[in-house]
Design a protein around this motif. Structure first.
Motif, PDB file in Angstrom:
ATOM      1  N   VAL A   1       0.846  -1.197   0.000  1.00 39.48           N
ATOM      2  CA  VAL A   1       0.000   0.000   0.000  1.00 39.48           C
ATOM      3  C   VAL A   1       0.877   1.242   0.000  1.00 39.48           C
ATOM      4  CG1 VAL A   1      -1.793   1.287   1.242  1.00 39.48           C
ATOM      5  CG2 VAL A   1      -1.842  -1.210   1.223  1.00 39.48           C
ATOM      6  N   LEU A   2       0.520   2.183  -0.849  1.00 42.71           N
ATOM      7  CA  LEU A   2       1.223   3.462  -0.954  1.00 42.71           C
ATOM      8  C   LEU A   2       0.249   4.580  -0.594  1.00 42.71           C
ATOM      9  CD1 LEU A   2       3.470   4.654  -3.908  1.00 42.71           C
ATOM     10  CD2 LEU A   2       1.588   6.090  -3.085  1.00 42.71           C
ATOM     11  N   PHE A   3       0.682   5.455   0.300  1.00 46.31           N
ATOM     12  CA  PHE A   3      -0.074   6.663   0.613  1.00 46.31           C
ATOM     13  C   PHE A   3       0.767   7.879   0.237  1.00 46.31           C
ATOM     14  CE2 PHE A   3      -2.649   4.016   3.423  1.00 46.31           C
ATOM     15  CZ  PHE A   3      -3.902   4.620   3.340  1.00 46.31           C
ATOM     16  N   SER A   4       0.132   8.873  -0.368  1.00 46.40           N
ATOM     17  CA  SER A   4       0.819  10.136  -0.636  1.00 46.40           C
ATOM     18  C   SER A   4      -0.050  11.281  -0.133  1.00 46.40           C
ATOM     19  CB  SER A   4       1.109  10.304  -2.128  1.00 46.40           C
ATOM     20  OG  SER A   4      -0.082  10.571  -2.837  1.00 46.40           O
ATOM     21  N   ASP A   5       0.614  12.389   0.178  1.00 44.35           N
ATOM     22  CA  ASP A   5      -0.083  13.554   0.714  1.00 44.35           C
ATOM     23  C   ASP A   5       0.760  14.781   0.393  1.00 44.35           C
ATOM     24  OD1 ASP A   5      -2.006  15.001   2.052  1.00 44.35           O
ATOM     25  OD2 ASP A   5      -1.154  14.656   4.031  1.00 44.35           O
TER      26      ASP A   5
ATOM     27  N   GLU B   1       2.987  29.083  -5.030  1.00 42.58           N
ATOM     28  CA  GLU B   1       4.182  28.626  -4.319  1.00 42.58           C
ATOM     29  C   GLU B   1       4.321  27.106  -4.384  1.00 42.58           C
ATOM     30  OE1 GLU B   1       0.894  29.520  -1.284  1.00 42.58           O
ATOM     31  OE2 GLU B   1       1.710  30.364  -3.142  1.00 42.58           O
ATOM     32  N   LYS B   2       5.557  26.656  -4.236  1.00 47.05           N
ATOM     33  CA  LYS B   2       5.875  25.232  -4.328  1.00 47.05           C
ATOM     34  C   LYS B   2       5.243  24.448  -3.175  1.00 47.05           C
ATOM     35  CE  LYS B   2       9.854  22.108  -4.145  1.00 47.05           C
ATOM     36  NZ  LYS B   2      11.325  22.027  -4.023  1.00 47.05           N
ATOM     37  N   VAL B   3       4.746  23.262  -3.500  1.00 50.47           N
ATOM     38  CA  VAL B   3       4.283  22.332  -2.472  1.00 50.47           C
ATOM     39  C   VAL B   3       5.081  21.037  -2.609  1.00 50.47           C
ATOM     40  CG1 VAL B   3       1.954  23.273  -2.312  1.00 50.47           C
ATOM     41  CG2 VAL B   3       2.419  21.457  -3.945  1.00 50.47           C
ATOM     42  N   SER B   4       5.202  20.308  -1.509  1.00 45.23           N
ATOM     43  CA  SER B   4       5.960  19.057  -1.500  1.00 45.23           C
ATOM     44  C   SER B   4       5.032  17.883  -1.218  1.00 45.23           C
ATOM     45  CB  SER B   4       7.062  19.100  -0.433  1.00 45.23           C
ATOM     46  OG  SER B   4       7.966  20.150  -0.694  1.00 45.23           O
ATOM     47  N   MET B   5       5.487  16.716  -1.645  1.00 51.03           N
ATOM     48  CA  MET B   5       4.685  15.512  -1.436  1.00 51.03           C
ATOM     49  C   MET B   5       5.433  14.533  -0.534  1.00 51.03           C
ATOM     50  SD  MET B   5       2.850  13.084  -4.294  1.00 51.03           S
ATOM     51  CE  MET B   5       4.320  13.017  -5.309  1.00 51.03           C
ATOM     52  N   ARG B   6       4.708  13.943   0.397  1.00 52.05           N
ATOM     53  CA  ARG B   6       5.230  12.860   1.240  1.00 52.05           C
ATOM     54  C   ARG B   6       4.656  11.550   0.732  1.00 52.05           C
ATOM     55  NH1 ARG B   6       3.431  16.630   5.449  1.00 52.05           N
ATOM     56  NH2 ARG B   6       1.462  15.530   5.259  1.00 52.05           N
ATOM     57  N   ILE B   7       5.473  10.493   0.727  1.00 50.35           N
ATOM     58  CA  ILE B   7       4.982   9.185   0.303  1.00 50.35           C
ATOM     59  C   ILE B   7       5.436   8.118   1.291  1.00 50.35           C
ATOM     60  CG2 ILE B   7       5.022   7.413  -1.502  1.00 50.35           C
ATOM     61  CD1 ILE B   7       5.485   9.598  -3.549  1.00 50.35           C
ATOM     62  N   GLY B   8       4.492   7.318   1.755  1.00 52.06           N
ATOM     63  CA  GLY B   8       4.795   6.190   2.631  1.00 52.06           C
ATOM     64  C   GLY B   8       4.359   4.887   1.986  1.00 52.06           C
ATOM     65  N   ILE B   9       5.188   3.862   2.111  1.00 54.94           N
ATOM     66  CA  ILE B   9       4.885   2.549   1.512  1.00 54.94           C
ATOM     67  C   ILE B   9       5.055   1.473   2.577  1.00 54.94           C
ATOM     68  CG2 ILE B   9       5.515   0.878  -0.285  1.00 54.94           C
ATOM     69  CD1 ILE B   9       6.833   3.219  -1.802  1.00 54.94           C
ATOM     70  N   HIS B  10       4.123   0.529   2.601  1.00 51.71           N
ATOM     71  CA  HIS B  10       4.262  -0.621   3.510  1.00 51.71           C
ATOM     72  C   HIS B  10       3.660  -1.856   2.853  1.00 51.71           C
ATOM     73  CE1 HIS B  10       4.761  -2.895   7.160  1.00 51.71           C
ATOM     74  NE2 HIS B  10       3.480  -3.194   7.183  1.00 51.71           N
TER      75      HIS B  10
ATOM     76  N   VAL C   1      -2.351  -1.465   6.480  1.00 53.99           N
ATOM     77  CA  VAL C   1      -2.789  -0.272   5.750  1.00 53.99           C
ATOM     78  C   VAL C   1      -2.624   0.954   6.636  1.00 53.99           C
ATOM     79  CG1 VAL C   1      -4.726   0.849   4.575  1.00 53.99           C
ATOM     80  CG2 VAL C   1      -4.411  -1.627   4.388  1.00 53.99           C
ATOM     81  N   ASN C   2      -3.010   0.828   7.897  1.00 52.88           N
ATOM     82  CA  ASN C   2      -2.850   1.934   8.846  1.00 52.88           C
ATOM     83  C   ASN C   2      -1.386   2.310   9.008  1.00 52.88           C
ATOM     84  OD1 ASN C   2      -5.616   1.784   9.225  1.00 52.88           O
ATOM     85  ND2 ASN C   2      -5.474   0.574  11.092  1.00 52.88           N
ATOM     86  N   LEU C   3      -0.514   1.299   9.018  1.00 51.38           N
ATOM     87  CA  LEU C   3       0.910   1.564   9.168  1.00 51.38           C
ATOM     88  C   LEU C   3       1.457   2.323   7.963  1.00 51.38           C
ATOM     89  CD1 LEU C   3       3.480   1.324  10.780  1.00 51.38           C
ATOM     90  CD2 LEU C   3       3.771  -1.008   9.918  1.00 51.38           C
ATOM     91  N   ALA C   4       1.008   1.965   6.764  1.00 48.33           N
ATOM     92  CA  ALA C   4       1.430   2.693   5.564  1.00 48.33           C
ATOM     93  C   ALA C   4       1.049   4.166   5.676  1.00 48.33           C
ATOM     94  CB  ALA C   4       0.797   2.068   4.323  1.00 48.33           C
ATOM     95  N   SER C   5      -0.149   4.429   6.196  1.00 48.01           N
ATOM     96  CA  SER C   5      -0.602   5.807   6.377  1.00 48.01           C
ATOM     97  C   SER C   5       0.260   6.537   7.410  1.00 48.01           C
ATOM     98  CB  SER C   5      -2.067   5.814   6.817  1.00 48.01           C
ATOM     99  OG  SER C   5      -2.522   7.128   7.037  1.00 48.01           O
ATOM    100  N   ARG C   6       0.611   5.853   8.495  1.00 47.46           N
ATOM    101  CA  ARG C   6       1.440   6.478   9.540  1.00 47.46           C
ATOM    102  C   ARG C   6       2.850   6.765   9.026  1.00 47.46           C
ATOM    103  NH1 ARG C   6      -0.816   2.292  13.048  1.00 47.46           N
ATOM    104  NH2 ARG C   6      -2.662   3.126  14.082  1.00 47.46           N
ATOM    105  N   ILE C   7       3.375   5.856   8.217  1.00 46.44           N
ATOM    106  CA  ILE C   7       4.700   6.068   7.629  1.00 46.44           C
ATOM    107  C   ILE C   7       4.681   7.324   6.762  1.00 46.44           C
ATOM    108  CG2 ILE C   7       6.370   5.149   5.947  1.00 46.44           C
ATOM    109  CD1 ILE C   7       5.597   2.335   6.969  1.00 46.44           C
ATOM    110  N   GLU C   8       3.623   7.475   5.971  1.00 43.60           N
ATOM    111  CA  GLU C   8       3.511   8.671   5.115  1.00 43.60           C
ATOM    112  C   GLU C   8       3.439   9.938   5.965  1.00 43.60           C
ATOM    113  OE1 GLU C   8       1.471  11.911   4.062  1.00 43.60           O
ATOM    114  OE2 GLU C   8      -0.021  10.340   4.390  1.00 43.60           O
ATOM    115  N   THR C   9       2.672   9.900   7.052  1.00 44.68           N
ATOM    116  CA  THR C   9       2.535  11.067   7.921  1.00 44.68           C
ATOM    117  C   THR C   9       3.866  11.455   8.548  1.00 44.68           C
ATOM    118  OG1 THR C   9       0.247  10.441   8.420  1.00 44.68           O
ATOM    119  CG2 THR C   9       1.297  12.012   9.912  1.00 44.68           C
TER     120      THR C   9
END
Length: 201
Positions: A60-64, A153-162, A186-194
């Motif tokens: 699972v990949l989460f991006s924000d 203005e520039k924005v950045s993206m965070r990505i977490g994968i588990h 799935v929850n862990l993938a989200s926490r990694i992204e955060t």
């Protein structure tokens, strides 16, 4: 004989209308969530998404986006909507190119699955997810370049994968069903992204 001809004609028209509706579903609905080759496999009966929830190994990949809230507060709704649609279009194309299935868009966040509904080895899942994440970050550079010319203005993206076990399948009611994955992995993938630094994977 005349009655049989009329029945056959009506049957042919009905079959043609069903084919047209299926094509509309492909072009207007499914194509927004899945790669074209996956959609064809579903309609050909090679893959079924009408599955009861079951346990399987997925990646699972989460991006924000970091800085999107500030951007939203500073600029009007029309500018924000145009930016978001532009960003999601590029990410959508990138995800599909790397064999990912878009689970959902959550505002500026994206949840992607690898290994469902299409079977994929754990190694392939990890490889595709990682390659996808790197391509998404490259796509973010293009988004920022385009919008900086418009004074955004520039924005950045965070990505977490588990990668891990999840319960995958259809969840919902008779009126609305989502094909998704749930569970601790799935929850862990989200926490990694955060916890991820903006601009990082």
């Amino acid at each position: 004989v005349a009655e049989m001809v009329l029945i056959k004609g009506a049957s042919d028209e009905r079959a043609q209308r069903i084919d047209e509706l299926n094509q509309e579903i492909k072009e207007q609905v499914l194509v927004r969530y899945m790669p074209p080759e996956l959609i064809n496999d579903i309609f050909d009966g090679k893959i079924s998404m009408d599955t009861k929830p079951h346990s399987r190994e997925v990646t699972v990949l989460f991006s924000d986006l970091s800085g999107f809230t500030r951007l939203s507060e500073k600029h009007g709704a029309e500018v924000v909507a145009e930016f978001l649609n532009d960003y999601l279009t590029i990410m959508n194309e990138t995800i599909f190119a790397n064999r990912g299935t878009i689970d959902k868009f959550i505002g500026d966040a994206i949840m992607v699955m690898f290994g469902a509904p299409v079977d994929m080895s754990l190694e392939d899942q990890a490889h595709n997810a990682t390659r996808c994440a790197m391509a998404m970050q490259q796509g973010m550079v293009l988004v920022n370049q385009k919008w900086s010319a418009k004074g955004i203005e520039k924005v950045s993206m965070r990505i977490g994968i588990h990668q891990g076990k999840a319960v995958v399948g259809n969840f919902g009611s008779r009126q609305r069903v989502d094909y998704t994955a749930i569970g601790p992995s799935v929850n862990l993938a989200s926490r990694i992204e955060t916890a991820c630094e903006p601009g990082s994977i």
